[in-house]
Design an enzyme around this catalytic site. Structure first.
Site, PDB file in Angstrom:
ATOM      1  N   CYS A  37      50.686  33.380 -84.758  1.00 32.85           N
ATOM      2  CA  CYS A  37      50.940  34.293 -85.252  1.00 32.85           C
ATOM      3  C   CYS A  37      49.345  35.477 -85.239  1.00 32.85           C
ATOM      4  O   CYS A  37      48.603  36.641 -84.923  1.00 32.85           O
ATOM      5  CB  CYS A  37      51.254  35.315 -86.297  1.00 32.85           C
ATOM      6  SG  CYS A  37      50.237  33.773 -88.363  1.00 32.85           S
ATOM      7  N   GLU A  86      52.656  35.167 -95.193  1.00 32.72           N
ATOM      8  CA  GLU A  86      52.773  35.569 -94.461  1.00 32.72           C
ATOM      9  C   GLU A  86      53.206  35.786 -93.161  1.00 32.72           C
ATOM     10  O   GLU A  86      53.752  35.226 -92.258  1.00 32.72           O
ATOM     11  CB  GLU A  86      51.642  34.435 -93.854  1.00 32.72           C
ATOM     12  CG  GLU A  86      50.157  34.596 -93.507  1.00 32.72           C
ATOM     13  CD  GLU A  86      50.765  33.747 -91.645  1.00 32.72           C
ATOM     14  OE1 GLU A  86      51.288  34.861 -91.566  1.00 32.72           O
ATOM     15  OE2 GLU A  86      49.784  32.797 -91.598  1.00 32.72           O
TER      16      GLU A  86
HETATM   17  C1  SIN Z   1      50.249  31.656 -87.994  1.00 31.79           C
HETATM   18  O1  SIN Z   1      50.276  31.078 -86.178  1.00 31.79           O
HETATM   19  O2  SIN Z   1      50.708  31.519 -88.865  1.00 31.79           O
HETATM   20  C2  SIN Z   1      48.555  30.837 -88.583  1.00 31.79           C
HETATM   21  C3  SIN Z   1      47.332  30.175 -87.158  1.00 31.79           C
HETATM   22  C4  SIN Z   1      46.130  29.456 -87.884  1.00 31.79           C
HETATM   23  O3  SIN Z   1      46.660  29.080 -89.071  1.00 31.79           O
HETATM   24  O4  SIN Z   1      45.577  29.543 -87.494  1.00 31.79           O
END
Ligand code: SIN
Length: 489
Positions: free
Chosen positions: A296, A262
């Site tokens: 992200c 991810e």
């Molecule tokens: C992330 O920023 O890696 C995940 C964000 C989320 O689960 O909302």
């Protein structure tokens, strides 16, 4: 709501490595400091694991693998459900710890505890149904039976980021444990305390010894590389930057490890002339400021159609100007500090670069003095084509606004990136909403909403944003492999 003070929350977190079901210092007794990003004070010293600690944790995971895979799904489900309840029982303690080490406002940290616990609940329900999945059939020539079933991948290494210290852990741990895989987890150096407390919650919930190992360290590469090279490790799951994800994929290729990644994002948010502008401002505010922009899925590029450009820009700027920056423990704070000086400086450099190249700064854009890694809510527009923040993930509270005229133009600009994690569309026209959502190259699209994260939804990206999905019914599949048995009657 019972508030927990700083000292009580810190005292609740263990500060040693969790290996083989017990707490112990790192070999060589090395330790490192965890810093409060709001005032740069030292919160705790925690054990600094090295390669021999990692190999010990992997030994325990390997030893525990067969028993854990053979533990009936109902029992695995019960442990996850008990851990879910344990997290909610200790909600204030954990939320305070998240705020202390990561910086986000306490209200958001409480939200993260609920979100994070939700993965344990979700995967406890998945675990119960696991052995109902599979196929039984006759091969096309009628000669024998085909039975298809699933089994756990095996010992797994999980690497989690600092931005959601709890939820990015439970999202991986919940799926892996539900599937029957033992795990070793390496949390981010900046935010180890939440993960250590999570291990304690899982221990209290009855997780057998060895099924979970937690290694806190300042030497991520030195610890992770030998683990990936060990043929007993069968899977790696990583959340973090695309740069590191590519390095890990290269290492994982050697042992043909199952890999879930991810990685970075560069999310576009599109506001059309026919949108409900107040709803779009609400959505953009949360897509931008949730987690201080350190996510992200944060809106990295805000594209606004020319007919509503002035109205939207004015309202968003006004909204962000009203957000108070400060310590996350202060109930009036809407934006906490950034995680560290490096991250804060990177955001400042991106903004300075855009302004030097001619972007118009409507709000913020200046690092305040004093202790703490603060950066104010910032709004930029008229951003030139060569500004770095057009292509870079900002990971901070900076709203970058770009104008567009036509739908085709907006889709083209939105897709003009090597990333493809999240995107957002605001319009009242349902046909346009679906047309644009389907045309956007991203794993997730929010329509008229600025948050897509949910344990029941498939979280993940395309292109250089990653491989695989977390949460949803797909999340557990990442930790399972298909086994086919040909049965001659
Ligand atoms: C992330 O920023 O890696 C995940 C964000 C989320 O689960 O909302």
């Amino acid at each position: 709501m019972a508030e927990i003070d700083r000292a009580a929350a810190l005292a609740a977190a263990p500060a040693e490595l969790f290996i083989g079901g017990r707490w112990r210092p790192a070999r060589g007794r090395a330790a490192f400091e965890v810093v409060d990003p709001a005032d740069e004070s030292v919160l705790r010293r925690v054990a600094d694991a090295g390669p021999s600690d990692a190999s010990d944790a992997l030994d325990h995971a390997v030893d525990a693998a067969a028993d854990w895979a053979g533990t009936v799904p109902q029992r695995r489900a019960d442990i996850l459900r008990a851990a879910h309840d344990g997290l909610l029982r200790r909600r204030e303690e954990i939320a305070t710890l998240i705020t202390l080490e990561m910086g986000k406002p306490l209200a958001e940290a409480r939200g993260e505890v609920d979100y994070g616990a939700g993965f344990f609940r979700w995967f406890s329900e998945s675990a119960s149904r696991l052995h109902l999945d599979g196929d039984y059939g006759v091969e096309p020539g009628g000669q024998y039976r085909i039975i298809t079933t699933k089994r756990p991948v095996g010992p797994t290494l999980l690497i989690t980021p600092w931005n959601f210290p709890l939820a990015m852990g439970t999202r991986k741990i919940g799926a892996a444990l539900a599937a029957g895989c033992p795990v070793v987890i390496k949390p981010a150096e900046q935010t180890p305390l939440t993960m250590l407390l999570l291990a304690e919650v899982l221990r209290e919930a009855g997780l057998p010894d060895g099924v979970l190992g937690v290694l806190t360290t300042t030497d991520a590469a030195g610890l992770v590389q030998p683990m990936i090279a060990d043929p007993r490790l069968r899977k790696i799951s990583f959340t973090g930057s695309t740069r590191v994800g590519k390095l890990l994929l290269g290492q994982a290729a050697e042992g043909v490890l199952r890999s879930s990644m991810e990685l970075g994002g560069n999310a576009p948010l599109l506001v059309f002339d026919d949108a409900d502008i107040d709803a779009a401002v609400d959505g953009a505010t949360v897509a931008k400021l949730r987690n201080g922009g350190e996510s992200c899925v944060a809106a990295n590029r805000i594209y606004v159609q020319s007919g509503v450009l002035e109205e939207f820009t004015g309202k968003l700027t006004e909204r962000l100007a009203a957000v108070r920056t400060g310590s996350g423990l202060d109930p009036d704070t809407g934006l906490g500090p950034m995680i560290d000086a490096r991250q804060r400086d990177k955001v400042a450099e991106l903004v300075d670069d855009a302004v030097e190249r001619g972007a118009e700064l409507l709000l913020g854009g200046k690092v305040p003095g004093g202790p703490g890694y603060f950066y104010p809510p910032t709004v930029l527009r008229a951003i030139p084509a060569d500004a770095e923040l057009r292509t870079e993930e900002i990971f901070g509270p900076v709203a970058a606004i770009y104008p567009f005229d036509t739908e085709e133009q907006a889709i083209g600009a939105a897709n003009d990136t090597r990333f493809g994690l999240a995107s957002y569309v605001f319009t009242k026209d349902l046909s346009r909403a679906m047309r644009v959502a389907e045309a956007l190259d991203s794993g997730m699209t929010g329509v008229n909403r600025g948050v897509v994260s949910n344990p029941a939804a498939a979280f993940g990206g395309i292109k250089e944003s990653g491989l695989g999905r977390e949460g949803s019914s797909e999340g557990i599949e990442e930790y399972l492999e298909t086994k086919y048995i040909g049965l001659q009657l």
